[in-house]
Design a protein around this motif. Sequence first.
Motif, PDB file in Angstrom:
ATOM      1  N   THR A 231      31.924  94.544  30.845  1.00 55.07           N
ATOM      2  CA  THR A 231      31.942  93.088  30.748  1.00 55.07           C
ATOM      3  C   THR A 231      32.046  92.652  29.293  1.00 55.07           C
ATOM      4  O   THR A 231      32.780  91.717  28.954  1.00 55.07           O
ATOM      5  N   GLN A 235      35.013  90.325  27.790  1.00 51.50           N
ATOM      6  CA  GLN A 235      34.732  89.080  27.075  1.00 51.50           C
ATOM      7  C   GLN A 235      35.287  89.135  25.657  1.00 51.50           C
ATOM      8  O   GLN A 235      35.836  88.147  25.149  1.00 51.50           O
ATOM      9  N   ASP A 280      25.003  86.949  36.745  1.00 49.73           N
ATOM     10  CA  ASP A 280      26.241  87.332  36.079  1.00 49.73           C
ATOM     11  C   ASP A 280      26.006  87.492  34.568  1.00 49.73           C
ATOM     12  O   ASP A 280      25.275  86.699  33.956  1.00 49.73           O
ATOM     13  N   VAL A 282      26.614  86.962  30.884  1.00 54.81           N
ATOM     14  CA  VAL A 282      27.296  85.924  30.105  1.00 54.81           C
ATOM     15  C   VAL A 282      27.279  86.213  28.602  1.00 54.81           C
ATOM     16  O   VAL A 282      27.966  85.544  27.837  1.00 54.81           O
ATOM     17  N   SER A 302      30.613  84.912  27.344  1.00 52.45           N
ATOM     18  CA  SER A 302      31.557  84.421  28.339  1.00 52.45           C
ATOM     19  C   SER A 302      32.561  83.456  27.716  1.00 52.45           C
ATOM     20  O   SER A 302      32.216  82.669  26.823  1.00 52.45           O
ATOM     21  N   ASP A 304      34.073  81.248  29.606  1.00 46.96           N
ATOM     22  CA  ASP A 304      34.085  80.090  30.503  1.00 46.96           C
ATOM     23  C   ASP A 304      33.599  78.868  29.724  1.00 46.96           C
ATOM     24  O   ASP A 304      32.451  78.831  29.264  1.00 46.96           O
TER      25      ASP A 304
END
Length: 413
Positions: A231, A235, A280, A282, A302, A304
């Motif tokens: 992850t 990212q 999740d 982040v 993240s 997002d």
Amino acid sequence: MLITNTADAALEPGARSDAAAPVAMRGEIAVEVADRIEAVETVWRELTAGNIESPGQSYDFIRLWVADRKVPQSHQRYVVGRVDGQAVALLPLHRKRVHGLPVFTWFPGANAGCYAPIADYDRLAALGAEGRRQLWSAMTQQLTGADAVYLRSIPMDVGGHTGLFDELGSTLAVETLYRSEYSSWEECDRLQRSKSRRKHDRQQGDRLAAMGEVGFEDVRNGADTTRAIETMFTQRSARFKAMGIRDTFVHDRLIGFYHELAKAGSGVDVRLHVLRLNGDIVAVRYNVVHNERMFCLISSMSDDPAIQNGSPGKQCLLRVMQTVFDQGIRIFDMGSGYTDEKRHWCNVQAPLRQHYIGLTPQGGVVVKAHRAFQVARAAIKANPHLKAAVRGARQLFDRVTGAKPPVATEKSE
């Protein structure tokens, strides 16, 4: 293994070593050169039993790097310098071809923030300037098969001493290393955070908490590190793409190496600090710990926009700062390059220098050219307009030539 003796080295007047076995007032220098890392393991571990300046000085970090990169034995050099039979310094070097020129340099690139010769710093200090000059000269004279030695990012201050590497070739200061040094979270909080800073951090935390359940984990070697690392790199890649920056972890196929470091029994103490929102991931920080020092190698958050409104990266770092100093960490090394997080948390700035040694006439010419390039590069990085222009030119070149990054593989090659 090659052994050679050189002239005596003298202590500076009045100098002494605090080490268990003191250096003689006049010492005979001997040099050993090996091409297998296992041959210097005992010496390496003895010299790094205390603190280190960088993961790049860790035996296991470099052992895993050499294995992961499949560095041929003929391209490895480990030079040990002894005074009266006592190991004082070790240079672990990789013989590479840089634009066709054979050069001795550190094994990793910018992966570990800074580097330095592995040494008994008290003994090295006791040798004095002339003794150190003789030691470095004796060690580098045994290097053959390359035109130059290029040692990047060496701190000027190590082990409580200043200038221990002044005699190691010619130098150029171009970078700064940022560190947080505190005895506790309370001291860090009191010295580093103003009332407005605390209010700002609290507001960001409230925005993130309004989105759901926030969790923070300290994940160690052998635990479920795979998901966090994958992850983190996903990212990180998204961040590089948005900024138009080359993704060195993908291009150079480095991801597998960081998975190897985090495995149980790797010999490297990896700490992944993971922030979750509703389960999740982040934000992630990938750290290496050696005794009382922690080094952050990689961080991510993240991409997002909705989640970024809660500043997950800053909230993750806040929780790190709130916990690590009370766990025994005294120095938190955040690497070189100025960023907001370093401005907020780092209270120590350590100048870094590049060191150059020409081994042949051709190498001497290249050293001068590279020094000029480094000066120009530093000037570009310090000027936002020049930096943007160079980045734009690089992106244009990639579009025109159709250059694409290689496909990432889990195992680096």
